[in-house]
Design a protein around this motif. Structure first.
Motif, PDB file in Angstrom:
ATOM      1  N   LYS A   1       3.494   6.160  -5.479  1.00 27.62           N
ATOM      2  CA  LYS A   1       3.472   6.288  -6.936  1.00 27.62           C
ATOM      3  C   LYS A   1       2.125   6.782  -7.467  1.00 27.62           C
ATOM      4  O   LYS A   1       1.962   6.931  -8.680  1.00 27.62           O
ATOM      5  N   GLY A   2       1.176   7.022  -6.556  1.00 23.17           N
ATOM      6  CA  GLY A   2      -0.150   7.437  -6.981  1.00 23.17           C
ATOM      7  C   GLY A   2      -0.923   6.341  -7.670  1.00 23.17           C
ATOM      8  O   GLY A   2      -1.814   6.600  -8.477  1.00 23.17           O
ATOM      9  N   HIS A   3      -0.610   5.085  -7.338  1.00 20.30           N
ATOM     10  CA  HIS A   3      -1.260   3.938  -7.959  1.00 20.30           C
ATOM     11  C   HIS A   3      -2.461   3.471  -7.132  1.00 20.30           C
ATOM     12  O   HIS A   3      -2.563   3.780  -5.938  1.00 20.30           O
ATOM     13  N   PRO A   4      -3.366   2.676  -7.731  1.00 21.95           N
ATOM     14  CA  PRO A   4      -4.476   2.103  -6.963  1.00 21.95           C
ATOM     15  C   PRO A   4      -3.963   1.160  -5.870  1.00 21.95           C
ATOM     16  O   PRO A   4      -2.838   0.665  -5.922  1.00 21.95           O
ATOM     17  N   TRP A   5      -4.852   0.863  -4.907  1.00 21.85           N
ATOM     18  CA  TRP A   5      -4.492   0.039  -3.758  1.00 21.85           C
ATOM     19  C   TRP A   5      -4.836  -1.439  -3.935  1.00 21.85           C
ATOM     20  O   TRP A   5      -4.727  -2.214  -2.985  1.00 21.85           O
ATOM     21  N   ASP A   6      -5.279  -1.852  -5.103  1.00 20.95           N
ATOM     22  CA  ASP A   6      -5.850  -3.194  -5.273  1.00 20.95           C
ATOM     23  C   ASP A   6      -4.956  -4.302  -4.723  1.00 20.95           C
ATOM     24  O   ASP A   6      -5.417  -5.189  -3.998  1.00 20.95           O
TER      25      ASP A   6
ATOM     26  N   GLN B   1       0.831  -1.201   0.000  1.00 25.53           N
ATOM     27  CA  GLN B   1       0.000   0.000   0.000  1.00 25.53           C
ATOM     28  C   GLN B   1       0.866   1.251   0.000  1.00 25.53           C
ATOM     29  O   GLN B   1       0.583   2.218  -0.718  1.00 25.53           O
TER      30      GLN B   1
ATOM     31  N   GLN C   1       3.881   1.582  -1.159  1.00 19.75           N
ATOM     32  CA  GLN C   1       4.473   1.730  -2.482  1.00 19.75           C
ATOM     33  C   GLN C   1       3.464   2.309  -3.473  1.00 19.75           C
ATOM     34  O   GLN C   1       3.798   3.191  -4.277  1.00 19.75           O
ATOM     35  N   ALA C   2       2.215   1.833  -3.396  1.00 17.82           N
ATOM     36  CA  ALA C   2       1.180   2.339  -4.296  1.00 17.82           C
ATOM     37  C   ALA C   2       0.898   3.816  -4.031  1.00 17.82           C
ATOM     38  O   ALA C   2       0.754   4.620  -4.968  1.00 17.82           O
ATOM     39  N   LYS C   3       0.804   4.183  -2.758  1.00 18.03           N
ATOM     40  CA  LYS C   3       0.555   5.583  -2.422  1.00 18.03           C
ATOM     41  C   LYS C   3       1.668   6.480  -2.950  1.00 18.03           C
ATOM     42  O   LYS C   3       1.410   7.566  -3.489  1.00 18.03           O
TER      43      LYS C   3
END
Length: 228
Positions: free
Chosen positions: A123-128, A117, A119-121
């Protein structure tokens, strides 16, 4: 109807006091619904724009089954939550209409691969991949809404290995259950069988293999399990 391959099993939950089971259609979750938890995660709460995400129905772990430690993470976190089960649906509902859809209540864990999570945050990526993985949603048996009263003073808590990790009362939620359902209905057509995780209080922390957890929505539902 005939299928080309074997049809997947229907995910379901037991019902307290009944031999019947509750079939699960979709699993919705609200993030940042307790201000103290938002702060501990370095976030703020926008009361005008509740934040939602989903888990697959087959991520639900039922009947006290063991919870396998997931792959691709070294930082699995617990998030204890009240779970609401819907007995009806609709679109663009008012809070009053939404409240009438509640069929039952349970308690569950929104398990999170916190490192993924983060890492996703970044990069502005989804949390799926952080939220919607296999076995990421242990849930208790459901208590029919007609049999209980759930109010602002209802307590929600989680113990891990006998130690209290999270505790709150439902009155601390930023968005109440009718408001959550109504807001979801502006984004999705809700239907009977939908589950809604209603947010976690402060105190989220890591789980390890061998940890035993006990969660309660006090007077309504209990969940016991072990991470394997």
């Amino acid at each position: 109807m005939n299928y080309a391959i074997a049809a997947p099993a229907q995910p379901s939950l037991p019902i307290i006091g009944s031999d019947l089971r509750f079939p699960i259609r979709r699993v919705f979750c609200i993030g940042r619904n307790y201000a103290e938890h938002a702060r501990e995660m370095g976030a703020t709460v926008d009361k005008s724009a509740p934040m939602f995400f989903c888990k697959p129905a087959d991520a639900v772990v039922s009947d006290g089954a063991d919870v396998p430690y997931p792959q691709a993470t070294s930082d699995l976190h617990h998030e204890v939550e009240m779970v609401v089960a819907l007995g009806g649906g609709g679109r663009d509902l008012s809070p009053e209409q939404a409240a009438a859809l509640v069929w039952g209540y349970g308690v569950g864990l929104d398990l999170t691969r916190r490192d993924l999570q983060a890492q996703a945050k970044a990069k502005g990526h989804p949390w799926d991949v952080a939220k919607a993985f296999d076995h990421s949603a242990p849930v208790s048996a459901l208590r029919p809404a007609a049999a209980v009263h759930v109010g602002a003073d209802t307590q929600l808590w989680l113990d891990v290995n006998g130690e209290r990790r999270q505790q709150t009362t439902l009155g601390d939620m930023v968005h109440g259950v009718p408001q959550i359902i109504a807001a979801l209905s502006t984004l999705f057509e809700l239907q009977a069988g939908d589950l809604i995780f209603t947010g976690t209080p402060a105190g989220v922390a890591a789980l390890q293999r061998g940890d035993r957890f006990h969660a309660e929505l006090v007077g309504i539902a209990e969940l016991d399990g072990v991470v394997v």
